[in-house]
Design an enzyme around this catalytic site. Structure first.
Site, PDB file in Angstrom:
ATOM      1  N   ARG A 211       0.846  -1.211   0.000  1.00  0.00           N
ATOM      2  CA  ARG A 211       0.000   0.000   0.000  1.00  0.00           C
ATOM      3  C   ARG A 211       0.870   1.246   0.000  1.00  0.00           C
ATOM      4  O   ARG A 211       0.610   2.217  -0.712  1.00  0.00           O
ATOM      5  CB  ARG A 211      -0.867   0.013   1.265  1.00  0.00           C
ATOM      6  CG  ARG A 211      -1.914  -1.057   1.280  1.00  0.00           C
ATOM      7  CD  ARG A 211      -2.558  -1.153   2.661  1.00  0.00           C
ATOM      8  NE  ARG A 211      -3.544  -2.215   2.654  1.00  0.00           N
ATOM      9  CZ  ARG A 211      -3.799  -3.013   3.679  1.00  0.00           C
ATOM     10  NH1 ARG A 211      -3.138  -2.880   4.814  1.00  0.00           N
ATOM     11  NH2 ARG A 211      -4.702  -3.955   3.577  1.00  0.00           N
ATOM     12  N   PHE A 227     -11.502  -4.281  -5.365  1.00  0.00           N
ATOM     13  CA  PHE A 227     -11.436  -5.218  -4.228  1.00  0.00           C
ATOM     14  C   PHE A 227     -10.820  -4.459  -3.038  1.00  0.00           C
ATOM     15  O   PHE A 227      -9.843  -4.879  -2.436  1.00  0.00           O
ATOM     16  CB  PHE A 227     -10.600  -6.469  -4.565  1.00  0.00           C
ATOM     17  CG  PHE A 227     -11.009  -7.161  -5.834  1.00  0.00           C
ATOM     18  CD1 PHE A 227     -12.038  -8.090  -5.833  1.00  0.00           C
ATOM     19  CD2 PHE A 227     -10.374  -6.886  -7.044  1.00  0.00           C
ATOM     20  CE1 PHE A 227     -12.420  -8.737  -7.010  1.00  0.00           C
ATOM     21  CE2 PHE A 227     -10.738  -7.518  -8.222  1.00  0.00           C
ATOM     22  CZ  PHE A 227     -11.761  -8.449  -8.213  1.00  0.00           C
ATOM     23  N   ASP A 249     -15.968  -2.689  -4.007  1.00  0.00           N
ATOM     24  CA  ASP A 249     -15.956  -3.972  -3.294  1.00  0.00           C
ATOM     25  C   ASP A 249     -17.392  -4.466  -3.216  1.00  0.00           C
ATOM     26  O   ASP A 249     -18.326  -3.674  -3.148  1.00  0.00           O
ATOM     27  CB  ASP A 249     -15.372  -3.815  -1.879  1.00  0.00           C
ATOM     28  CG  ASP A 249     -14.894  -5.140  -1.300  1.00  0.00           C
ATOM     29  OD1 ASP A 249     -13.678  -5.380  -1.271  1.00  0.00           O
ATOM     30  OD2 ASP A 249     -15.758  -5.964  -0.903  1.00  0.00           O
ATOM     31  N   SER A 250     -17.552  -5.800  -3.205  1.00  0.00           N
ATOM     32  CA  SER A 250     -18.908  -6.352  -3.170  1.00  0.00           C
ATOM     33  C   SER A 250     -19.479  -6.404  -1.755  1.00  0.00           C
ATOM     34  O   SER A 250     -20.674  -6.608  -1.576  1.00  0.00           O
ATOM     35  CB  SER A 250     -18.914  -7.757  -3.790  1.00  0.00           C
ATOM     36  OG  SER A 250     -17.955  -8.559  -3.144  1.00  0.00           O
ATOM     37  N   ASP A 299      -6.794  -6.275  -6.490  1.00  0.00           N
ATOM     38  CA  ASP A 299      -6.349  -7.139  -5.386  1.00  0.00           C
ATOM     39  C   ASP A 299      -7.454  -8.163  -5.072  1.00  0.00           C
ATOM     40  O   ASP A 299      -8.075  -8.100  -4.002  1.00  0.00           O
ATOM     41  CB  ASP A 299      -6.037  -6.265  -4.156  1.00  0.00           C
ATOM     42  CG  ASP A 299      -5.466  -7.080  -3.003  1.00  0.00           C
ATOM     43  OD1 ASP A 299      -4.967  -8.201  -3.238  1.00  0.00           O
ATOM     44  OD2 ASP A 299      -5.527  -6.594  -1.848  1.00  0.00           O
ATOM     45  N   CYS A 339      -3.071 -13.633  -4.588  1.00  0.00           N
ATOM     46  CA  CYS A 339      -2.754 -14.237  -3.288  1.00  0.00           C
ATOM     47  C   CYS A 339      -2.955 -15.744  -3.355  1.00  0.00           C
ATOM     48  O   CYS A 339      -3.136 -16.400  -2.329  1.00  0.00           O
ATOM     49  CB  CYS A 339      -3.572 -13.595  -2.171  1.00  0.00           C
ATOM     50  SG  CYS A 339      -5.336 -13.753  -2.398  1.00  0.00           S
TER      51      CYS A 339
HETATM   52  N1  SAH Z   1      -7.220  -4.656  -1.052  1.00  0.00           N
HETATM   53  C1  SAH Z   1      -7.781  -4.995   0.226  1.00  0.00           C
HETATM   54  C2  SAH Z   1      -7.920  -6.474   0.468  1.00  0.00           C
HETATM   55  C3  SAH Z   1      -8.724  -7.211  -0.580  1.00  0.00           C
HETATM   56  S1  SAH Z   1      -9.359  -8.733  -0.050  1.00  0.00           S
HETATM   57  C4  SAH Z   1      -6.978  -4.330   1.331  1.00  0.00           C
HETATM   58  O1  SAH Z   1      -5.959  -3.681   1.050  1.00  0.00           O
HETATM   59  O2  SAH Z   1      -7.344  -4.474   2.490  1.00  0.00           O
HETATM   60  C5  SAH Z   1     -10.470  -9.104  -1.323  1.00  0.00           C
HETATM   61  C6  SAH Z   1     -11.741  -8.251  -1.319  1.00  0.00           C
HETATM   62  O3  SAH Z   1     -12.471  -8.602  -2.503  1.00  0.00           O
HETATM   63  C7  SAH Z   1     -12.703  -8.483  -0.177  1.00  0.00           C
HETATM   64  O4  SAH Z   1     -12.972  -7.259   0.448  1.00  0.00           O
HETATM   65  C8  SAH Z   1     -14.002  -9.020  -0.834  1.00  0.00           C
HETATM   66  O5  SAH Z   1     -15.179  -8.489  -0.231  1.00  0.00           O
HETATM   67  C9  SAH Z   1     -13.861  -8.516  -2.231  1.00  0.00           C
HETATM   68  N2  SAH Z   1     -14.504  -9.278  -3.309  1.00  0.00           N
HETATM   69  C10 SAH Z   1     -14.471 -10.616  -3.527  1.00  0.00           C
HETATM   70  N3  SAH Z   1     -15.053 -10.911  -4.701  1.00  0.00           N
HETATM   71  C11 SAH Z   1     -15.460  -9.733  -5.243  1.00  0.00           C
HETATM   72  C12 SAH Z   1     -16.100  -9.357  -6.457  1.00  0.00           C
HETATM   73  N4  SAH Z   1     -16.431 -10.280  -7.368  1.00  0.00           N
HETATM   74  N5  SAH Z   1     -16.341  -8.061  -6.692  1.00  0.00           N
HETATM   75  C13 SAH Z   1     -16.005  -7.124  -5.787  1.00  0.00           C
HETATM   76  N6  SAH Z   1     -15.379  -7.411  -4.621  1.00  0.00           N
HETATM   77  C14 SAH Z   1     -15.110  -8.692  -4.363  1.00  0.00           C
END
Ligand code: SAH
Length: 397
Positions: A211, A227, A249-250, A299, A339
């Protein structure tokens, strides 16, 4: 102690100190160990090889702990490993800018199946093996002795517990509960963490360094954080002077917490847009609207939970990255992550090369992201290396 005899020809990985013995490598178990018991592993001729946790419910039948026959794996052994792991994080926490990190990272810290995350004065643990479950009283006692936390919360709601025949747990292990929101600091940015309701143990502290690295490019830029969860990349970019950040984010809880985190850090809400949506859908909406960005972060969650899922996952990563590339202004930056432990860096680069071809773009890899020091990779356990990412400069043609 019950003895387990390895099949002839299966010694190599054990000798190389890989901590897993698969059930197929076992010749014979002398007796009936209970799951989680410590057993003595020998080679086919009966020579000592190592001590480890036994579990006949798991594909990984023995998780090796100690290779020296003369060192007893007793309470002190576990206390030492806990203390060693905690000591290993002291530098990371020393400057006072960060008070959240992973204190114990399973096999990488010689405690297979134990994850402990620090959230300011509170701890969240995940117990993923029956062996660790058996020694939890000692581990909790040692964590209390070393850190005197205000609460320890068991966040073991991971599906891997089922592979070990363990029930899912989500309870406080101390008499006090963590508050609904724990306020933590990472590189001087504040976050509200909901340990009980949040994803994984509450926060993705593995992206701490990444980050910060990305935010150094954000000044004056129009950023899209896909995400976003509770806003790790978003908050860093805004704090570093991004012109605007859009987070997608979803999860409704993630978006709600992200909005609170913006206020908590006194960042300019007018520069921020939060969209609760599926990223794949939202990227297509941006494409229809001809919206473009200078920096895009991708991510996603783990697309390849195992090697067998790699082909399918590669296609999903390719499609996602192709869309990301198409939404960048010429010369823009794509910070893209995987990941999935099953996807190594070389394969990830190939996936991006494939996405670039499909998008009709040229891509330069300008930086390789990895997991931070509190998520170490043990040299004899490459499987522990799961987080990787690429910072790409994307130009047309
Ligand atoms: N970048 C974040 C961590 C991401 S973890 C950070 O720095 O903290 C992955 C994220 O993807 C989660 O918050 C989850 O809610 C979201 N997610 C999973 N599938 C998704 C989708 N199809 N569309 C949008 N968000 C999604």
């Amino acid at each position: 102690m019950i003895e387990v005899i390895l099949k002839k020809g299966k010694e190599k990985a054990v000798l190389h100190r890989h901590p897993w013995v698969f059930s197929g490598a076992i010749e014979h178990v002398k007796g009936k160990p209970a799951n989680g018991d410590i057993v003595r592993l020998t080679d086919a001729k009966g020579g000592f090889m190592a001590y480890g946790f036994y579990n006949d419910q798991s594909r990984v039948a023995i998780r090796l702990l100690e290779w020296d026959e003369n060192i007893a794996v007793n309470d002190d052994w576990f206390r030492n490993k806990v203390a060693g792991a905690v000591a290993g994080r002291s530098e990371l926490l020393a400057d006072g800018k960060t008070n959240t990190c992973r204190l114990i990272f399973s096999e990488a810290d010689y405690l297979p199946g134990l994850i402990v995350d620090k959230y300011a004065d509170h701890l969240a643990v995940q117990v993923l093996t029956s062996g660790i479950e058996n020694v939890m009283p000692v581990i909790i006692d040692e964590l209390q002795r070393l850190l005197n936390p205000k609460s320890i919360f068991d966040k073991s709601d991971a599906s891997s517990r089922e592979h070990e025949g363990l029930q899912t747990q989500n309870i406080a292990l101390t008499t006090s509960q963590p508050p609904e929101n724990v306020l933590v600091r990472e590189n001087n940015i504040l976050y509200n963490i909901n340990i009980a309701e949040g994803q994984k143990s509450g926060f993705y502290c593995d992206q701490r360094d990444n980050r910060k690295i990305l935010a150094a490019h954000a000044k004056g830029k129009k950023v899209l954080d896909c995400f976003s969860y509770t806003g790790g990349f978003t908050l860093n970019a805004l704090q570093n002077g991004a012109a605007s950040v859009t987070s997608v984010d979803s999860s409704a809880l993630a978006i709600e917490t992200l909005k609170e985190n913006i206020k908590l850090n006194n960042l300019d809400g007018a520069k921020h847009t939060a969209i609760q949506s599926d990223v794949n859908k939202q990227l297509r909406v941006f494409r229809e609207q001809e919206e473009k960005f200078d920096i895009i972060v991708l991510d996603p969650p783990k697309y390849a939970p195992s090697r067998s899922a790699l082909d399918r996952a590669s296609r999903a990563y390719k499609d996602l990255n192709r869309l990301g590339m198409l939404l960048l202004n010429d010369g823009g930056l794509l910070a893209t992550f995987s990941c999935s432990g099953a996807m190594d860096m070389e394969t990830f680069k190939q996936v991006l090369a494939w996405a670039a071809l499909d998008a009709g773009k040229q891509v330069q890899f300008i930086y390789q992201f990895c997991q931070p020091e509190d998520h170490p990779v043990r040299s004899s356990f490459p499987e522990g290396e799961y987080l990787k990412g690429l910072l790409c400069r994307v130009v047309s043609g």
